[in-house]
Design a protein around this motif. Sequence first.
Motif, PDB file in Angstrom:
ATOM      1  N   ASN A 128      37.810 -31.749  34.577  1.00  0.00           N
ATOM      2  CA  ASN A 128      37.846 -32.288  35.704  1.00  0.00           C
ATOM      3  C   ASN A 128      37.518 -33.671  35.813  1.00  0.00           C
ATOM      4  N   GLU A 129      36.287 -34.116  35.399  1.00  0.00           N
ATOM      5  CA  GLU A 129      35.645 -35.452  35.701  1.00  0.00           C
ATOM      6  C   GLU A 129      36.327 -36.179  34.865  1.00  0.00           C
ATOM      7  N   ASN A 130      37.093 -36.079  33.807  1.00  0.00           N
ATOM      8  CA  ASN A 130      37.957 -37.224  33.178  1.00  0.00           C
ATOM      9  C   ASN A 130      39.330 -36.982  33.228  1.00  0.00           C
ATOM     10  N   GLY A 131      40.035 -36.118  34.559  1.00  0.00           N
ATOM     11  CA  GLY A 131      41.183 -36.184  34.773  1.00  0.00           C
ATOM     12  C   GLY A 131      42.075 -35.362  33.877  1.00  0.00           C
ATOM     13  N   LEU A 132      41.660 -34.393  33.126  1.00  0.00           N
ATOM     14  CA  LEU A 132      42.431 -33.558  32.200  1.00  0.00           C
ATOM     15  C   LEU A 132      42.334 -32.159  33.151  1.00  0.00           C
ATOM     16  N   THR A 133      42.795 -32.217  34.248  1.00  0.00           N
ATOM     17  CA  THR A 133      43.106 -30.836  35.021  1.00  0.00           C
ATOM     18  C   THR A 133      44.002 -29.779  34.359  1.00  0.00           C
ATOM     19  N   GLN A 134      44.949 -30.285  33.566  1.00  0.00           N
ATOM     20  CA  GLN A 134      45.797 -29.311  32.800  1.00  0.00           C
ATOM     21  C   GLN A 134      45.125 -28.529  31.930  1.00  0.00           C
ATOM     22  N   SER A 135      43.953 -28.888  31.447  1.00  0.00           N
ATOM     23  CA  SER A 135      43.004 -28.206  30.548  1.00  0.00           C
ATOM     24  C   SER A 135      42.115 -27.073  30.840  1.00  0.00           C
ATOM     25  N   VAL A 136      42.002 -26.935  32.253  1.00  0.00           N
ATOM     26  CA  VAL A 136      40.939 -26.232  32.771  1.00  0.00           C
ATOM     27  C   VAL A 136      41.336 -24.655  32.621  1.00  0.00           C
ATOM     28  N   THR A 137      42.478 -24.433  32.120  1.00  0.00           N
ATOM     29  CA  THR A 137      42.792 -22.963  31.800  1.00  0.00           C
ATOM     30  C   THR A 137      42.847 -22.788  30.302  1.00  0.00           C
ATOM     31  N   ASN A 138      42.608 -23.852  29.466  1.00  0.00           N
ATOM     32  CA  ASN A 138      42.554 -23.485  28.050  1.00  0.00           C
ATOM     33  C   ASN A 138      42.187 -22.279  27.572  1.00  0.00           C
ATOM     34  N   VAL A 139      42.828 -21.635  26.603  1.00  0.00           N
ATOM     35  CA  VAL A 139      42.250 -20.762  25.826  1.00  0.00           C
ATOM     36  C   VAL A 139      42.633 -21.078  24.223  1.00  0.00           C
ATOM     37  N   TRP A 140      41.559 -21.043  23.536  1.00  0.00           N
ATOM     38  CA  TRP A 140      41.542 -21.631  22.016  1.00  0.00           C
ATOM     39  C   TRP A 140      41.853 -20.186  21.116  1.00  0.00           C
ATOM     40  N   HIS A 141      42.318 -20.094  20.140  1.00  0.00           N
ATOM     41  CA  HIS A 141      42.654 -18.976  19.309  1.00  0.00           C
ATOM     42  C   HIS A 141      42.465 -19.603  17.764  1.00  0.00           C
ATOM     43  N   MET A 142      41.485 -18.639  17.058  1.00  0.00           N
ATOM     44  CA  MET A 142      41.634 -18.964  15.692  1.00  0.00           C
ATOM     45  C   MET A 142      42.109 -17.630  14.727  1.00  0.00           C
ATOM     46  N   TYR A 143      42.881 -17.751  13.941  1.00  0.00           N
ATOM     47  CA  TYR A 143      43.153 -16.486  13.084  1.00  0.00           C
ATOM     48  C   TYR A 143      42.909 -16.857  11.673  1.00  0.00           C
ATOM     49  N   ILE A 144      42.440 -16.057  10.918  1.00  0.00           N
ATOM     50  CA  ILE A 144      42.240 -16.057   9.379  1.00  0.00           C
ATOM     51  C   ILE A 144      42.762 -14.877   8.904  1.00  0.00           C
ATOM     52  N   THR A 145      43.658 -14.975   7.617  1.00  0.00           N
ATOM     53  CA  THR A 145      43.801 -13.883   6.857  1.00  0.00           C
ATOM     54  C   THR A 145      43.655 -14.535   5.416  1.00  0.00           C
TER      55      THR A 145
END
Length: 180
Positions: A128-145
């Motif tokens: 929010n402080e840096n104008g990236l309001t589109q990122s406030v609902t981010n979810v990161w996922h990491m998968y490994i096989t």
Amino acid sequence: MVSSFAAVAADATQNSYFDAIAAHCGKAYEGVVTAGNAADDGFTGKTLIMHVRECNDKELKVPFHVGDDHSRTWVITKTEQGLRLKHDHRHKDGSEDKVTMYGGDTANSGTVTEQSFPVDAESIANFNENGLTQSVTNVWHMYITPEVFTYRLTRENRDFRVDFDLTKPVALPPTPWGHE
């Protein structure tokens, strides 16, 4: 008794996941974008390399190189509550970007092959402080096989994914910026 067993199972699950990544310590792998949109054009035509570079019992540092851009490092840390993913972003001179160390903590035990990291409050404030309001609902996922490591970012109107081939190690990339 059941709730304490669940806590032990979650720890074992996340430890197995963590150990699966740590098993690649010292190796690098090339990836390809397998999902994305116009927001991801900066990755087009560039060599994408992940390098499981620094490993100890509590933390993994995995630089993500995008062509000649060596600014990104994923930091996966064991916490009392589970696992934490942070994105360490640096400038070429090694100084921290104003948008750095963002990410989140696991909300549940996940699986031995998949962990998800919903955005945390500290990261929301930074976005929010840096104008990236589109990122406030981010979810990161990491998968490994045994064959593939996947980094994925999801939010409304965005699904970005890079798959790395773990069956073919590549030459080690340069030292990431700020980690000399």
